[in-house]
Design an enzyme around this catalytic site. Sequence first.
Site, mmCIF file in Angstrom:
data_model
loop_
_atom_site.group_PDB
_atom_site.id
_atom_site.type_symbol
_atom_site.label_atom_id
_atom_site.label_comp_id
_atom_site.label_asym_id
_atom_site.label_seq_id
_atom_site.Cartn_x
_atom_site.Cartn_y
_atom_site.Cartn_z
ATOM 1 N N LYS A 170 0.838 -1.211 0.000
ATOM 2 C CA LYS A 170 0.000 0.000 0.000
ATOM 3 C C LYS A 170 0.868 1.254 0.000
ATOM 4 O O LYS A 170 0.505 2.250 -0.629
ATOM 5 C CB LYS A 170 -0.979 -0.004 1.182
ATOM 6 C CG LYS A 170 -2.095 -1.036 1.011
ATOM 7 C CD LYS A 170 -3.281 -0.780 1.917
ATOM 8 C CE LYS A 170 -4.441 -1.710 1.553
ATOM 9 N NZ LYS A 170 -5.601 -1.592 2.427
ATOM 10 N N LYS A 226 -4.803 -9.945 -5.968
ATOM 11 C CA LYS A 226 -5.963 -10.158 -5.094
ATOM 12 C C LYS A 226 -7.117 -9.246 -5.520
ATOM 13 O O LYS A 226 -6.885 -8.085 -5.837
ATOM 14 C CB LYS A 226 -5.558 -9.811 -3.648
ATOM 15 C CG LYS A 226 -6.623 -10.137 -2.621
ATOM 16 C CD LYS A 226 -6.304 -9.548 -1.246
ATOM 17 C CE LYS A 226 -6.811 -8.132 -1.103
ATOM 18 N NZ LYS A 226 -7.109 -7.716 0.284
ATOM 19 N N LYS A 239 -11.380 -4.180 -2.843
ATOM 20 C CA LYS A 239 -12.498 -3.249 -3.005
ATOM 21 C C LYS A 239 -12.036 -1.830 -3.269
ATOM 22 O O LYS A 239 -12.832 -1.000 -3.679
ATOM 23 C CB LYS A 239 -13.435 -3.326 -1.799
ATOM 24 C CG LYS A 239 -12.896 -2.741 -0.514
ATOM 25 C CD LYS A 239 -14.015 -2.689 0.510
ATOM 26 C CE LYS A 239 -13.722 -3.563 1.707
ATOM 27 N NZ LYS A 239 -12.495 -3.201 2.419
#
Length: 343
Positions: free
Chosen positions: A119, A202, A205
């Site tokens: 991230k 992966k 969302k």
Amino acid sequence: MSVSSSKQRKRVFSGVQPSGSLTIGNYVGALQQWTREQHHYESFFCVVDLHAITVPYDPAELRAKTREVAALYLACGIDPAISTVFVQSHVPAHSELTWLLNCVTPLGWLNRMTQFKDKAARQQADSVATGLLDYPVLMAADILLYQTDVVPVGGDQRQHLELTRDIAQRFNNLFGETFTVPEAMIPPSGARIKGLDDPLAKMSKSLTESEYHAVYLLDPPDRASKKIMRAVTDSGRDIRFSDDPEKAGVNNLLEIYEAFTGETREAIEAHFAQARGYGDLKKQVAEVVNAALQPIQQRYRELTSDGHFIDELLAQGAQRASLVAKATFARARENMGFLMPPD
Ligand code: ATP
Ligand code: LTN
């Protein structure tokens, strides 16, 4: 239902971030397990809003998604008569315990976390929030506050669960028995549903702009079907479960089919042995996904038609959760040597 701070039954705790719309990955990795396990454990299901602010976000969107995620917990089958559903920021002990745990967590443990590295790499280095590095300590506080035995999560959370166990053990060694050391519960298949547009990544969302990456739980059937029909596959015809990265797209579709039907891998491969190519596979995956999503969407519409129902439920959930969280927090604080605050 009665909740007391002392444990009558083994406990489950888990959560999803209100960082976007829930996907079928969240359903398979988390909600499907939760709805099953709530009948076997005293369960706490949290909308982890404090986690959702560790990357840039929009406040109005956070507010809307917090309610949406809570309503989807119920729509997917979480029963508030037997499980506690609440919002993380409504129980201040989550933030308070995080500070105490920060002071027993070596920085090196956090620097190793792959989710942080992934991230952080997506942002300008000089704007990565300290909270993103600290995210797993907040997650440990969530879990440890409830003396949790079992944490049902997708495969991507394994490393965070290991860290939670390490923090609990270190705290218990330093300050005496305080926390239950929890176990992860990861579904054997479907532990990591992949993106339909990129079957090596992966399904997430919030990490993609692509319209064809994920099926959302609130997607109308034609949109869900369109996304599945466009899923990236390969140029072959073989419909089998496989670890070969070349076949990752077909394997992902089969894992989705498996998670939504509950059939065995042998039965699924036998079923598709007669299929006329990948188009047929995709069509049938879309059918089983839509068949599961329709009743969820119907319940979601009913639950959200009364504007106050979800807020009231979350207020009750926060009260119940606070009872347990306060008791653990008081014990942790006392064991660490703090004076009890005056009433
Ligand atoms: P974000 O993209 O905002 O980081 P996310 O979609 O990964 O979020 P989380 O809120 O981080 O979702 O995760 C909630 C739960 O859903 C966790 O238990 C996580 O393991 C599970 N989960 C998320 N994505 C998947 C997936 N693709 N396959 C299986 N489980 C998943
Ligand atoms: N980090 C988790 C969300 C989360 C969580 C938790 C899951 C926050 N706190 C406590 C289980 C237990 C994720 O799925 N990204």
